[in-house]
Design an enzyme around this catalytic site. Structure first.
Site, short mmCIF file in Angstrom:
data_model
loop_
_atom_site.label_atom_id
_atom_site.label_comp_id
_atom_site.label_asym_id
_atom_site.label_seq_id
_atom_site.Cartn_x
_atom_site.Cartn_y
_atom_site.Cartn_z
CB THR A 149 44.43 36.09 -45.57
OG1 THR A 149 45.40 34.87 -45.96
CG2 THR A 149 45.29 37.16 -45.31
CE LYS A 150 43.83 32.03 -49.50
NZ LYS A 150 44.76 31.89 -50.51
CG ASN A 185 49.04 40.15 -22.36
OD1 ASN A 185 49.03 41.28 -21.80
ND2 ASN A 185 49.90 39.21 -22.43
CG HIS A 213 34.75 48.78 -45.25
ND1 HIS A 213 33.60 49.35 -44.67
CD2 HIS A 213 35.77 48.46 -44.10
CE1 HIS A 213 34.07 49.47 -43.49
NE2 HIS A 213 35.14 49.14 -43.28
#
Length: 195
Positions: free
Chosen positions: A164-165, A84, A114
């Site tokens: 994040t996991k 979308n 980074h």
């Protein structure tokens, strides 16, 4: 024989993003994204041709504008993919998405990262970690999917979540970080919540 910066990037090693080949690849993708974002939403044939060129293959994927990605060639989508408005995909490492996946407005999928060390970061070193998203996944509005995660089949990720996991198949996941809050029973006709 030494790896090129592109080979390092795709394999998950530290690399220099301002390498000449990578800059040229990003410029090509930016040009295609710009063309897609400037093409009338009702000109389906022209839009589909641009999507196919960006992804490097014939596909039934549909992407609403605005859309931005880094390379396009590292984004592999299955049948029935839909993104979308306002999605951004940083495909420095491979992103593999199964069939029938839906991205709501504002989704960010980012393989790029980074170094934490400021000196290393200032040197231009970067890394990227592959992301895998299974089939029949719905990612809600303004979700961020971070580098290196796998999202299983039939997962629903609630709006505003940060993945994040890894997220297990057949679950509803929400939060920052996203966690399963419900399990889905999948049968031939429909999915049902299991408390």
């Amino acid at each position: 024989m030494a790896l090129t910066e592109k080979q390092k990037m795709i394999s998950g090693e530290m690399y220099q993003a301002w390498d000449e080949e990578l800059v040229a690849d990003r410029q090509k993708a930016k040009k295609l994204c710009f063309a897609l974002n400037q093409t009338c939403p009702t000109d389906k044939d022209a839009r589909q041709a641009l999507i196919n060129e960006l992804l490097g293959k014939e596909t039934d994927a549909w992407i609403e504008s605005p859309f931005n990605c880094d390379y396009g060639y590292n984004l592999k989508v299955g049948k029935g993919f839909y993104a979308n408005h306002g999605c951004t995909i940083l495909d420095c490492a491979p992103i593999n998405i199964g069939d029938n996946c839906l991205l709501a407005p504002g989704v960010v999928i980012a393989t790029a990262g980074h170094p934490l060390d400021p000196v290393e970061r200032a040197s231009g070193e970067e890394f990227a970690k592959a992301i895998t998203i299974g089939s029949d996944v719905w990612i809600g509005a303004n979700v961020t999917v971070c580098p290196g995660v796998t999202i299983g089949d039939n997962v629903v990720v609630g709006a505003g979540s940060v993945v994040t996991k890894d997220l297990p198949a057949n679950t509803v996941c929400v939060g920052s970080p996203a966690k399963p809050i419900r399990t889905l029973a999948i049968n031939d006709k429909k999915a049902e919540l299991i408390e």
